[in-house]
Design an enzyme around this catalytic site. Structure first.
Site, PDB file in Angstrom:
ATOM      1  N   VAL A  35       0.870  -1.186   0.000  1.00  0.00           N
ATOM      2  CA  VAL A  35       0.000   0.000   0.000  1.00  0.00           C
ATOM      3  C   VAL A  35       0.896   1.222   0.000  1.00  0.00           C
ATOM      4  O   VAL A  35       1.871   1.285   0.763  1.00  0.00           O
ATOM      5  CB  VAL A  35      -0.922   0.006   1.249  1.00  0.00           C
ATOM      6  N   GLY A  36       0.577   2.190  -0.850  1.00  0.00           N
ATOM      7  CA  GLY A  36       1.413   3.391  -0.954  1.00  0.00           C
ATOM      8  C   GLY A  36       0.869   4.551  -0.142  1.00  0.00           C
ATOM      9  O   GLY A  36       0.177   4.382   0.865  1.00  0.00           O
ATOM     10  N   ASP A  37       1.159   5.743  -0.623  1.00  0.00           N
ATOM     11  CA  ASP A  37       0.790   6.965   0.096  1.00  0.00           C
ATOM     12  C   ASP A  37      -0.685   7.338  -0.049  1.00  0.00           C
ATOM     13  O   ASP A  37      -1.261   7.984   0.828  1.00  0.00           O
ATOM     14  CB  ASP A  37       1.623   8.133  -0.444  1.00  0.00           C
ATOM     15  N   THR A  54       1.048  12.784  -5.911  1.00  0.00           N
ATOM     16  CA  THR A  54       1.172  11.658  -6.824  1.00  0.00           C
ATOM     17  C   THR A  54       2.653  11.339  -6.983  1.00  0.00           C
ATOM     18  O   THR A  54       3.507  12.165  -6.668  1.00  0.00           O
ATOM     19  CB  THR A  54       0.528  11.964  -8.187  1.00  0.00           C
ATOM     20  N   GLY A  55       2.928  10.131  -7.440  1.00  0.00           N
ATOM     21  CA  GLY A  55       4.322   9.739  -7.605  1.00  0.00           C
ATOM     22  C   GLY A  55       4.647   8.533  -6.751  1.00  0.00           C
ATOM     23  O   GLY A  55       3.751   7.771  -6.369  1.00  0.00           O
TER      24      GLY A  55
HETATM   25  N1  GLY Z   1       1.223   7.338  -5.405  1.00  0.00           N
HETATM   26  C1  GLY Z   1       0.630   6.098  -5.628  1.00  0.00           C
HETATM   27  C2  GLY Z   1       1.355   4.982  -5.049  1.00  0.00           C
HETATM   28  O1  GLY Z   1       2.584   4.980  -5.009  1.00  0.00           O
HETATM   29  O2  GLY Z   1       0.730   4.021  -4.645  1.00  0.00           O
END
Ligand code: GLY
Length: 265
Positions: free
Chosen positions: A155-157, A177-178
């Site tokens: 899971v990301g940000d 984003t990124g």
């Molecule tokens: N920014 C989306 C992710 O890295 O999951």
């Protein structure tokens, strides 16, 4: 903008905005059509926040079309902030959210290619939507299928309040984003809002958050980009790499521009 013109709430506007790319198979980093993890499963993350510190999030959700709406239901119908995986899916089922097979033929093909060559270009874009309604209320939404070909369970940000999105009704809102690992390490969206609280412009606040990412990860040049809006409607953005597109919709019309960027310190 139609919702805005009809006096809709910022929360309704940002949810509706996020649902557009969630439905669009051509967008391979959000919702339906998103690129899968290494095992071929598409898992989605999303969060939403209003001007009163109400927030909701879901992560690692599979088989549902609109994670942003599930996140909103978590916010409005529970006393939790985040539901994950099977629990989030059971909650979505109970609330009769529409199920959807998320893996498209194109995404399947891309995974096959990646398995052969292990090369994937820019593959972790995200939609961040910030909205200000006619009554002056601000809200934000963030939705993604996350990093392409991630490890199952990653899971990301994007669903993390303060990382992928942050809103403070007294200050403004920011979304990111990124590369999620970089953005969540510095709690980027929270940094942007706190910088605006200290009087920085949205543009400058986003640039400061990008600097934090660069300082933390000087040698890993992945995208990290922020968009922000103050409660007065002043907006700005900044990215680590070129190519971060910002779309502005207001009473003056709709425009798209490439954010300024800082590649290194
Ligand atoms: N920014 C989306 C992710 O890295 O999951």
């Amino acid at each position: 903008m139609t919702m805005y013109e009809q006096g809709g709430s910022a929360l309704d506007m940002v949810e509706a905005g996020a649902k557009v790319p969630e439905s669009d198979a051509r967008d391979m980093s959000v919702g339906y059509g998103g690129l899968p993890d290494q095992s071929g499963k598409v898992s989605l993350d999303a969060c939403i926040m209003d001007d009163q510190m109400n927030c909701g999030a879901v992560c690692y959700v599979q088989g549902y079309a609109h994670p942003i709406s599930i996140a909103r239901a978590v916010m409005e119908d529970t006393d939790h902030v985040m539901l994950a995986g099977a629990g989030a899916e059971a909650f979505a089922k109970k609330h009769a959210f529409a199920r959807k097979r998320l893996l498209t033929k194109d995404a399947k093909r891309a995974l096959k290619d990646w398995k052969k060559h292990q090369v994937s270009g820019n593959n972790h874009d995200t939609i961040g939507v910030l909205g200000l309604d006619k009554s002056g209320k601000i809200a934000g939404a963030c939705s993604t299928s996350g990093r392409a070909y991630k490890l199952p369970g990653r899971v990301g940000d994007s669903p993390i309040i303060g990382a992928g999105l942050y809103v403070d009704g007294e200050v403004g809102a920011a979304a990111a984003t990124g590369m999620g690992e970089h953005i969540q390490t510095v709690l980027g969206s929270f940094v942007v809002v706190e910088m605006m609280r200290q009087g920085k412009s949205p543009d400058r606040a986003c640039a400061i958050a990008v600097d934090r990412v660069i300082r933390a990860f000087p040698h890993l040049k992945e995208q990290a980009a922020f968009v922000a809006m103050s409660r007065e409607g002043e907006y700005g953005a900044h990215a680590r790499l070129p190519g971060f597109k910002v779309c502005i919709a207001s009473e003056e019309g709709i425009s798209i521009y490439d954010a300024n960027y800082t590649e290194g310190l």
